[in-house]
Design an enzyme around this catalytic site. Structure first.
Site, PDB file in Angstrom:
ATOM      1  CE  LYS A   1      -5.430   8.890  -0.151  1.00 21.81           C
ATOM      2  NZ  LYS A   1      -4.487   9.428   0.849  1.00 21.81           N
TER       3      LYS A   1
ATOM      4  CG  ASP B   1      -4.705   4.769   4.210  1.00 19.60           C
ATOM      5  OD1 ASP B   1      -4.513   3.530   4.216  1.00 19.60           O
ATOM      6  OD2 ASP B   1      -5.150   5.391   5.190  1.00 19.60           O
TER       7      ASP B   1
END
Length: 325
Positions: free
Chosen positions: A193, A211
């Site tokens: 991420k 997320d």
């Protein structure tokens, strides 16, 4: 059993007639009450007066499901249309972490775990003013860094991560943030991420940022049923051209922060409600839904202290610095 005489038969007939007449009268009385009640209700609606009604049992909320036979083609079309609609709502969508170079973005993204981008943006000015380069942060006194990062929460662990990744950048990459996924994920505290945030926003290389907001929304929209971030990334990435991945991430995350909240999504104020199979999970009344809107749509500042000019031109407001009222 003996036969009944003429007098008994006549008496029985009269009794039956009385019972029938009584039933008819009772039915007529009930019917009259219903008519009167209906008339009163209609008059109240016409005049705007309140009517006392019996409270109904609460209705259990059921999440609306997408068409059972939605084909792969239909899913792709619906997903891309949602992204187009969100692009019109958030034409200035951007990463909400303040940064001036890849190193600052990398550190800020690591610090954003378990806290808000706003809190990070309020904290990093002091950090970067004191330690502007990886070499500076690599040689920093951990206790001094901890004191700066205290407002971000988990400040001891985050101090170890940012000092560790700064040392790795200094020793293994000549003090430069690498521009490859396989190199970024080797750094302390950096996962896929974080790597995609840096690649997409510092180097212009497409990536999907999965997320918590992104995970919640793509499941609500039935783009995928996966729960593992890597599998979500693969499933959603297959629905869009690679060139759209970074902007798609911004659109989804912005929508999750502003309208499609985790606990009380503002369904009644959502611009993509007709395309959402989960419509009705949140507040559907338009006026009540408006009160749930956050950030610039609700009159509040955004996450960044120094947002892009396009955002300011569209009416967005910068966030207040740390300690401001």
């Amino acid at each position: 059993m003996g036969e009944q005489g003429p007098g008994g038969s006549e008496k029985t007939g009269k009794t039956a007639k009385k019972v029938t007449a009584a039933k008819k009268a009772a039915a007529k009385k009930v019917s009259s009450k219903k008519v009167v009640a209906a008339a009163k209700k209609a008059e109240a609606v016409r005049t705007g007066k309140a009517v006392a009604v019996k409270k109904a049992a609460p209705v259990k909320k059921i999440a609306v499901k997408p068409p059972a036979q939605e084909s792969r083609t239909a899913l792709v079309r619906r997903a891309r249309r949602i992204n187009r609609e969100l692009a019109e709502v958030y034409p200035y969508a951007h990463p909400e972490l303040d940064f001036e170079n890849p190193f600052q973005l990398l550190v800020a993204t690591v610090l954003s775990a378990q806290t808000t981008d706003l809190r990070v943006n309020q904290t990093t000015p002091a950090l970067f003013a004191t330690y502007p380069t990886p070499e500076d942060l690599a040689a920093a006194n951990p206790e001094e860094v901890e004191e700066i990062l205290r407002p971000c929460g988990f400040f001891r662990a985050k101090t170890r991560s940012v000092i560790g990744l700064s040392k790795a950048l200094t020793e293994d990459f000549g003090g430069e943030v690498p521009g490859r996924l396989e190199d970024l994920v080797k750094l302390p505290g950096v996962g896929r991420k974080t790597a995609f945030v840096v690649l997409g926003n510092a180097y212009g290389r497409p990536g999907i940022t999965v997320d918590t907001h992104f995970q919640r929304l793509v499941r609500r929209w039935r783009w995928t049923e996966e729960t593992d971030p890597d599998k979500i990334e693969a499933a959603v990435g297959a629905l869009f051209p690679k060139s759209e991945w970074t902007d798609l991430s911004h659109h989804v995350i912005w929508h999750g922060r502003r309208i499609c909240h985790a606990r009380k999504p503002a369904c009644g104020a959502c611009p993509i409600a007709p395309l959402c199979p989960a419509y009705g999970e949140g507040e559907t009344d338009p006026e009540k839904a408006k009160k749930l809107l956050k950030y610039e749509k609700g009159g509040f500042p955004g996450q960044r202290l120094k947002p892009p000019q396009a955002y300011l031109d569209a009416g967005g407001k910068p966030a207040p610095p740390l300690g401001a009222a």
